[in-house]
Design a protein around this motif. Structure first.
Motif, PDB file in Angstrom:
ATOM      1  N   THR A   1      -7.091  75.466 -25.098  1.00  0.00           N
ATOM      2  CA  THR A   1      -5.767  75.700 -24.374  1.00  0.00           C
ATOM      3  C   THR A   1      -5.444  77.247 -24.522  1.00  0.00           C
ATOM      4  OG1 THR A   1      -4.416  75.165 -26.453  1.00  0.00           O
ATOM      5  CG2 THR A   1      -5.128  73.401 -24.957  1.00  0.00           C
ATOM      6  N   LEU A   2      -6.316  78.121 -25.308  1.00  0.00           N
ATOM      7  CA  LEU A   2      -5.620  79.374 -25.318  1.00  0.00           C
ATOM      8  C   LEU A   2      -6.095  80.174 -24.105  1.00  0.00           C
ATOM      9  CD1 LEU A   2      -4.217  81.281 -27.378  1.00  0.00           C
ATOM     10  CD2 LEU A   2      -6.436  81.972 -28.003  1.00  0.00           C
ATOM     11  N   VAL A   3      -5.117  80.726 -23.382  1.00  0.00           N
ATOM     12  CA  VAL A   3      -5.417  81.519 -22.525  1.00  0.00           C
ATOM     13  C   VAL A   3      -4.690  82.836 -22.437  1.00  0.00           C
ATOM     14  CG1 VAL A   3      -5.484  79.550 -20.560  1.00  0.00           C
ATOM     15  CG2 VAL A   3      -3.170  80.401 -21.066  1.00  0.00           C
ATOM     16  N   ILE A   4      -5.142  83.819 -21.714  1.00  0.00           N
ATOM     17  CA  ILE A   4      -4.850  85.142 -21.761  1.00  0.00           C
ATOM     18  C   ILE A   4      -3.356  85.443 -21.756  1.00  0.00           C
ATOM     19  CG2 ILE A   4      -4.652  86.019 -19.209  1.00  0.00           C
ATOM     20  CD1 ILE A   4      -6.189  88.537 -20.440  1.00  0.00           C
ATOM     21  N   ASN A   5      -2.422  84.672 -21.127  1.00  0.00           N
ATOM     22  CA  ASN A   5      -1.183  84.956 -21.323  1.00  0.00           C
ATOM     23  C   ASN A   5      -0.519  84.476 -22.812  1.00  0.00           C
ATOM     24  OD1 ASN A   5      -1.856  84.907 -18.288  1.00  0.00           O
ATOM     25  ND2 ASN A   5       0.366  85.104 -17.897  1.00  0.00           N
ATOM     26  N   THR A   6      -0.955  83.285 -23.151  1.00  0.00           N
ATOM     27  CA  THR A   6      -0.383  82.787 -24.282  1.00  0.00           C
ATOM     28  C   THR A   6      -0.971  83.769 -25.665  1.00  0.00           C
ATOM     29  OG1 THR A   6      -2.024  81.068 -24.195  1.00  0.00           O
ATOM     30  CG2 THR A   6       0.018  80.447 -23.901  1.00  0.00           C
ATOM     31  N   TYR A   7      -2.054  84.023 -25.400  1.00  0.00           N
ATOM     32  CA  TYR A   7      -2.549  85.097 -26.442  1.00  0.00           C
ATOM     33  C   TYR A   7      -1.866  86.295 -26.461  1.00  0.00           C
ATOM     34  CZ  TYR A   7      -6.051  88.136 -28.844  1.00  0.00           C
ATOM     35  OH  TYR A   7      -6.413  89.076 -29.708  1.00  0.00           O
ATOM     36  N   THR A   8      -1.291  86.933 -25.650  1.00  0.00           N
ATOM     37  CA  THR A   8      -0.789  88.177 -25.510  1.00  0.00           C
ATOM     38  C   THR A   8       0.675  87.803 -25.807  1.00  0.00           C
ATOM     39  OG1 THR A   8      -1.746  88.745 -23.201  1.00  0.00           O
ATOM     40  CG2 THR A   8       0.244  90.024 -23.805  1.00  0.00           C
ATOM     41  N   TYR A   9       1.287  86.701 -25.616  1.00  0.00           N
ATOM     42  CA  TYR A   9       2.458  86.337 -26.057  1.00  0.00           C
ATOM     43  C   TYR A   9       2.592  86.167 -27.625  1.00  0.00           C
ATOM     44  CZ  TYR A   9       6.990  83.956 -26.796  1.00  0.00           C
ATOM     45  OH  TYR A   9       8.300  83.818 -27.300  1.00  0.00           O
ATOM     46  N   ASN A  10       1.269  85.343 -28.224  1.00  0.00           N
ATOM     47  CA  ASN A  10       1.368  85.515 -29.526  1.00  0.00           C
ATOM     48  C   ASN A  10       1.264  86.559 -30.282  1.00  0.00           C
ATOM     49  OD1 ASN A  10       1.450  82.438 -29.463  1.00  0.00           O
ATOM     50  ND2 ASN A  10      -0.805  82.323 -29.376  1.00  0.00           N
ATOM     51  N   MET A  11       0.541  87.353 -29.691  1.00  0.00           N
ATOM     52  CA  MET A  11       0.526  88.989 -30.368  1.00  0.00           C
ATOM     53  C   MET A  11       1.681  89.571 -30.376  1.00  0.00           C
ATOM     54  SD  MET A  11      -2.660  89.436 -31.372  1.00  0.00           S
ATOM     55  CE  MET A  11      -3.245  87.871 -31.523  1.00  0.00           C
ATOM     56  N   LEU A  12       2.312  89.584 -29.313  1.00  0.00           N
ATOM     57  CA  LEU A  12       3.745  90.034 -29.058  1.00  0.00           C
ATOM     58  C   LEU A  12       4.685  89.592 -30.269  1.00  0.00           C
ATOM     59  CD1 LEU A  12       4.882  90.526 -25.461  1.00  0.00           C
ATOM     60  CD2 LEU A  12       4.729  92.228 -26.932  1.00  0.00           C
ATOM     61  N   GLY A  13       4.844  88.306 -30.602  1.00  0.00           N
ATOM     62  CA  GLY A  13       5.874  87.924 -31.189  1.00  0.00           C
ATOM     63  C   GLY A  13       5.514  87.890 -32.709  1.00  0.00           C
ATOM     64  N   GLN A  14       4.457  87.645 -33.110  1.00  0.00           N
ATOM     65  CA  GLN A  14       4.202  87.729 -34.497  1.00  0.00           C
ATOM     66  C   GLN A  14       3.261  88.851 -35.257  1.00  0.00           C
ATOM     67  OE1 GLN A  14       2.324  84.058 -34.473  1.00  0.00           O
ATOM     68  NE2 GLN A  14       0.437  84.901 -34.087  1.00  0.00           N
ATOM     69  N   GLY A  15       2.919  89.894 -34.461  1.00  0.00           N
ATOM     70  CA  GLY A  15       1.778  90.604 -34.998  1.00  0.00           C
ATOM     71  C   GLY A  15       2.659  92.002 -35.357  1.00  0.00           C
ATOM     72  N   GLY A  16       3.884  92.161 -35.318  1.00  0.00           N
ATOM     73  CA  GLY A  16       4.591  93.529 -35.500  1.00  0.00           C
ATOM     74  C   GLY A  16       4.195  94.518 -34.590  1.00  0.00           C
ATOM     75  N   ALA A  17       3.999  95.683 -35.001  1.00  0.00           N
ATOM     76  CA  ALA A  17       3.745  96.692 -33.984  1.00  0.00           C
ATOM     77  C   ALA A  17       2.303  96.623 -33.687  1.00  0.00           C
ATOM     78  CB  ALA A  17       4.007  98.271 -34.673  1.00  0.00           C
ATOM     79  N   THR A  18       1.419  96.402 -34.758  1.00  0.00           N
ATOM     80  CA  THR A  18       0.039  96.297 -34.336  1.00  0.00           C
ATOM     81  C   THR A  18      -0.110  95.265 -33.187  1.00  0.00           C
ATOM     82  OG1 THR A  18      -0.152  96.299 -36.580  1.00  0.00           O
ATOM     83  CG2 THR A  18      -2.311  96.457 -35.430  1.00  0.00           C
ATOM     84  N   GLY A  19       0.485  94.280 -33.133  1.00  0.00           N
ATOM     85  CA  GLY A  19       0.392  93.283 -32.372  1.00  0.00           C
ATOM     86  C   GLY A  19       0.642  93.744 -30.765  1.00  0.00           C
ATOM     87  N   ILE A  20       1.704  94.665 -30.572  1.00  0.00           N
ATOM     88  CA  ILE A  20       2.026  95.013 -29.346  1.00  0.00           C
ATOM     89  C   ILE A  20       1.016  95.904 -28.648  1.00  0.00           C
ATOM     90  CG2 ILE A  20       3.612  96.530 -28.116  1.00  0.00           C
ATOM     91  CD1 ILE A  20       5.425  95.075 -29.775  1.00  0.00           C
ATOM     92  N   GLY A  21       0.265  96.808 -29.510  1.00  0.00           N
ATOM     93  CA  GLY A  21      -0.725  97.430 -28.920  1.00  0.00           C
ATOM     94  C   GLY A  21      -2.068  96.473 -28.469  1.00  0.00           C
ATOM     95  N   LEU A  22      -2.192  95.283 -29.172  1.00  0.00           N
ATOM     96  CA  LEU A  22      -3.289  94.340 -28.912  1.00  0.00           C
ATOM     97  C   LEU A  22      -2.643  93.665 -27.629  1.00  0.00           C
ATOM     98  CD1 LEU A  22      -4.068  93.364 -32.300  1.00  0.00           C
ATOM     99  CD2 LEU A  22      -5.242  95.009 -31.073  1.00  0.00           C
ATOM    100  N   ALA A  23      -1.244  93.269 -27.402  1.00  0.00           N
ATOM    101  CA  ALA A  23      -0.831  92.604 -26.591  1.00  0.00           C
ATOM    102  C   ALA A  23      -1.236  93.379 -25.037  1.00  0.00           C
ATOM    103  CB  ALA A  23       0.482  92.048 -26.569  1.00  0.00           C
ATOM    104  N   SER A  24      -0.859  94.667 -25.256  1.00  0.00           N
ATOM    105  CA  SER A  24      -0.862  95.629 -24.001  1.00  0.00           C
ATOM    106  C   SER A  24      -2.285  95.659 -23.598  1.00  0.00           C
ATOM    107  CB  SER A  24      -0.358  96.928 -24.611  1.00  0.00           C
ATOM    108  OG  SER A  24       0.956  97.008 -25.013  1.00  0.00           O
ATOM    109  N   ALA A  25      -3.140  95.840 -24.738  1.00  0.00           N
ATOM    110  CA  ALA A  25      -4.555  95.828 -24.351  1.00  0.00           C
ATOM    111  C   ALA A  25      -5.099  94.781 -23.423  1.00  0.00           C
ATOM    112  CB  ALA A  25      -5.368  96.051 -25.465  1.00  0.00           C
ATOM    113  N   ALA A  26      -4.687  93.623 -23.910  1.00  0.00           N
ATOM    114  CA  ALA A  26      -5.008  92.391 -23.339  1.00  0.00           C
ATOM    115  C   ALA A  26      -4.519  92.376 -21.917  1.00  0.00           C
ATOM    116  CB  ALA A  26      -4.512  91.199 -24.241  1.00  0.00           C
ATOM    117  N   SER A  27      -3.130  92.744 -21.896  1.00  0.00           N
ATOM    118  CA  SER A  27      -2.659  92.650 -20.294  1.00  0.00           C
ATOM    119  C   SER A  27      -3.057  93.663 -19.257  1.00  0.00           C
ATOM    120  CB  SER A  27      -1.095  92.407 -20.617  1.00  0.00           C
ATOM    121  OG  SER A  27      -0.642  93.716 -20.398  1.00  0.00           O
ATOM    122  N   PHE A  28      -3.556  94.737 -20.072  1.00  0.00           N
ATOM    123  CA  PHE A  28      -4.285  96.042 -19.373  1.00  0.00           C
ATOM    124  C   PHE A  28      -5.415  95.363 -18.697  1.00  0.00           C
ATOM    125  CE2 PHE A  28      -7.051  99.708 -18.946  1.00  0.00           C
ATOM    126  CZ  PHE A  28      -6.302 100.251 -17.796  1.00  0.00           C
TER     127      PHE A  28
END
Lengths: 314, 496
Positions: free
Chosen positions: A260-287
């Motif tokens: 069930t993991l899809v790109i949008n849920t992955y991005t959201y998970n990274m955003l909410g729980q990964g702190g600042a590192t997570g934002i970079g990763l979420a941005s990379a995924a959505s880019f």
């Protein structure tokens, strides 16, 4: 021939002629500009080391480090596969179901009955996925869910812990998706069918065509262009998934991620729980998502241009 | 063709405009305020936005009104209490912080909205330089070691709550049922010893649907004491001593054993099979559906949790009492606060002023509670506002009234409990994961999220899952994290 001046001249007279029509475009343009064009600049975050409280300029560049993580993560192949496979099913099964439903509805002679059916089928579209997730829970709850208490015993099977068992979820999600979206998506085709010249059908009737022949020889060919356009639009979005469906309906249960993991849920998970590192990763995924989407739109449009340039978008 | 060319033009123009606009949109934020004069009521009012996690409360605005009246003459601030449900708190706050949204104070700790992570990311305002000015009165109340535990590399980014500074694990159980069957719960030191009792109760008490209940952090595994510097990595304590090796939790003998117990309980129907999707164990307990659950205890914990609810409840500790750090419950000032000085002044008052503290905890007198005597109050069930159950999340609990159902000696007992506690075997060891291992830390956390919950809850067969879980942890780089933790642990040991 100088086409630009030609266009400009035409554009002016067109504008003058249809001021009211063009003015209707304005809200759409503004929205698209605000929410689709303006944020585009933010993609640089994918190449930066995100730091909270600093402006984008102050953050240091990290090159492709965010992408490095994205493509070495064991989750990445899973969410890419899931996103694409689900969307392929949604697009192609959806095409058949939507067109089929539209034709069926249009074949019902009794206006009231056809409208009633249409309304009932359309209804789930207006429910939020949060509500739908609880309807699904009512079916799948381990202890009190309808399936475990009523259906499984019929087949002499043990109760299943649905939210810990990823295997059946592709079917569940596909079912939920179509249950919710089919009514709405068939409206477009229904409208197109209503627009088909009735003389064609009358002529076919005189020639002795039966219902099935009328559908395959008149209705479906008339819908062809629309079907192609709708498919192109959908293929362009093949790299983005319906967040509500995959996040809410699954109750974000980690055990279900393999299916069930899809790109949008992955991005959201990274955003909410990964702190600042997570934002970079979420941005990379959505880019990555945006680039793939862009390439897909161009490719499909190119292909359509080759086959039938009248149906292409640009 | 015409329309297509037009479309192309419009798209290009749009893109250019967007680029220009977004460049101009990136100019610097407004200049920060330099500070405030202490001992003076500021002229400019300021709204303090405070985020806490709790079940939502109907009468928040009524309480805010009273608080604002009270604060007007003190620090001329208004308070906005933003209550988020616990399930949303982490993600909502995480997203807000990441987006740089302005707010003033937020609840943070080691288990929710991770203090160390967000402090390192710069989400919180550095309080260190203001401990003898704006925060002076509050700081004086702290036990030195307790406060020190909240420092990260010598800097303080949040104030711990003043409450018990020790913790013990034990059972919270139905008093009436234990008495009926003549059970002395203190005799059962772990889940295995409790198993026959649970089976007996399941058989003999039809009103109890499931004799035991648990959530992800209340299973057989959590009965063990350990220090976990990063997801799925821990130093276990045994008989008051720390093990020499930093271990992969999932590979450890302790996890193997605990997961097997959980699974057995799950299959035998001793625990609700629905543990994955419904986690409200206090709700089930107070509805009389369960008999016992494991809990982190302090004196009066059970009464605090079930105050005003008509359920006979008792608690008993079964593990050693260890000193805890201050990281279990704290409040941080946001680095996005428009006036961190006023926010600090508010915190200072919150720790020192019983009137303010009780107003926020119990609500408005006569509406949400009535006074019995000087220090005790009666809180009716289902009032429109009561943060009494979460009063340990902010301020100074020793300033708060006691509820009627609570032991009048509670505060004294708490202090005794604090004194009885012994330091953990790794007392002042704080392992910090360097930024070079951020990616591994992130990857391991993601793997944990996918597997850990259903494993410890017994919802899946450990035999089938554990090997895959371990191999994914290894792929995510957990061994590098363990090596780093081991290095810091060895360094610390050498200094002892």
């Amino acid at each position: 021939m100088n086409s630009t001046t030609n266009i400009r001249g035409n554009l002016k007279s067109e504008l003058a002629k249809n001021v009211s029509l063009f003015s209707m475009l304005v809200p759409g343009f503004i929205l698209a500009f605000l929410f689709s064009y303006l944020p585009m600049f933010g993609i640089v975050i994918a190449f930066k080391k995100y730091q909270i409280g600093k402006s984008i300029w102050e953050m240091p560049w990290t090159g492709l480090k965010n992408f490095e993580f994205l493509f070495t993560s064991s989750n990445t192949p899973i969410f890419i596969r899931n996103t694409i496979l689900y969307n392929l099913v949604f697009i192609f099964v959806g095409l058949v179901l939507n067109v089929g439903l539209a034709i069926m509805l249009s074949e019902i002679r009794e206006k009231i009955i056809s409208k009633t059916y249409q309304t009932i089928i359309l209804m789930p579209h207006f429910l939020s996925y949060v509500i739908i997730s609880y309807i699904v829970l009512a079916f799948l709850n381990v202890e009190h869910g309808y399936i475990n208490t009523h259906i499984m015993p019929l087949f002499g099977k043990e109760a299943v812990n649905w939210y810990a068992n990823p295997k059946p979820w592709p079917f569940i999600l596909i079912l939920v998706h179509f249950w919710k979206s089919i009514g709405y998506n068939s409206i477009v085709y229904l409208a197109a069918i209503a627009g088909i010249d009735t003389e064609l059908y009358e002529a076919a009737e005189i020639d002795g065509a039966n219902k099935w022949q009328k559908i395959t020889n008149i209705t479906i060919p008339s819908l062809k262009t629309l079907m192609i356009i709708m498919t192109i639009l959908a293929v362009g979005k093949i790299f983005s998934a319906d967040f509500g469906l995959f996040y809410q309906t699954t109750m974000d249960s980690g055990a279900l991620y393999p299916t069930t993991l899809v790109i949008n849920t992955y991005t959201y998970n990274m955003l909410g729980q990964g702190g600042a590192t997570g934002i970079g990763l979420a941005s990379a995924a959505s880019f990555f998502q945006s680039v793939m989407g862009f390439i897909l739109v161009l490719t499909t449009n190119y292909i359509v241009n080759k086959i039938d340039s009248e149906s292409a978008m640009f | 063709m015409k329309l297509k060319a037009l479309l192309k033009n419009v798209m290009c123009v749009g893109a250019v405009c967007a680029l220009v606009l977004s460049f101009t949109g990136c100019k610097n934020k407004e200049a920060m305020i330099k500070g405030e004069e202490l001992g003076k009521v500021p002229v400019e009012p300021y709204e303090i936005n405070w985020y806490i996690q709790s079940p939502s409360q109907k009468d928040v605005s009524l309480v805010e009104e009273k608080v604002n009246e009270y604060l007007k003459d003190k620090i001329n601030a208004t308070l906005k209490i933003n209550i988020l449900e616990s399930s949303q708190y982490e993600k909502k706050m995480g997203t807000m912080i990441a987006a740089g949204e302005a707010f003033d104070i937020a609840f943070t700790c080691s288990w929710l909205l991770n203090y160390a992570t967000y402090a390192n990311d710069g989400a919180f305002f550095d309080l260190t330089d203001y401990t003898d000015t704006y925060l002076k009165d509050a700081i004086q109340l702290f036990d030195e070691d307790y406060l020190k535990s909240a420092y990260i590399d010598g800097r303080l980014y949040a104030l711990p709550t003043l409450k018990e500074i020790a913790s013990q694990k034990g059972w919270v159980y139905r008093k009436d049922i234990a008495e009926k069957y003549n059970l002395n719960m203190a005799d059962y030191k772990n889940f295995e010893e409790l198993e026959p009792v649970l089976k007996m109760i399941k058989e003999k008490e039809p009103s109890i649907q499931y004799p035991i209940d648990w959530t992800e952090d209340r299973t057989a595994f959590n009965l063990n004491d350990f220090y976990s510097p990063v997801a799925d990595v821990a130093i276990f304590f045994e008989n008051g001593k720390a093990r020499d090796k930093v271990e992969n939790i999932i590979e450890s003998d302790i996890m193997k054993k605990s997961a097997a117990i959980s699974r057995r309980f799950y299959l035998e129907g001793l625990v609700n099979p629905d543990v994955l999707t419904s986690t409200n164990i206090t709700q089930r307990f107070q509805e009389g559906k369960t008999f016992v659950y494991m809990e982190n205890l302090k004196p009066g914990k059970a009464e605090e949790t079930y105050r005003g609810k008509n359920i006979p409840v008792a608690q008993v500790g079964i593990t050693p009492i260890y000193k805890t750090d201050g990281l279990g419950s704290m409040n941080a000032v946001s680095s996005t606060s428009k006036n961190p000085y006023r926010a600090m002044r508010f915190l200072n008052l919150l720790y020192t002023d019983p009137v303010l503290s009780n107003l926020i905890v119990y609500g408005v007198e006569g509406v949400h509670y009535t006074k019995i005597d000087e220090n005790r109050v009666d809180v009716p069930e289902n009032t429109g506002y009561s943060l009494a159950n979460i009063q340990w999340m902010f301020g100074n609990v020793f300033n708060n009234y006691l509820a009627k159902s609570e032991d009048p000696e509670k505060h004294k007992l708490l202090k005794e409990f604090n004194e009885a506690a012994m330091p953990t075997p790794v007392r002042d060891l704080t392992i910090t994961i360097p930024q070079s291992l951020d990616v591994q830390k992130m990857a391991v956390t993601t793997v944990k999220k996918q597997y850990r919950k259903q494993l410890v809850l017994g919802a899946v067969d450990p035999e089938q899952v554990i090997d895959q879980y371990i191999s994914e942890l290894k792929a995510a780089g957990i061994d590098e994290l363990i090596a780093e933790c081991q290095r810091q642990y060895d360094e610390w040991k050498a200094k002892q």
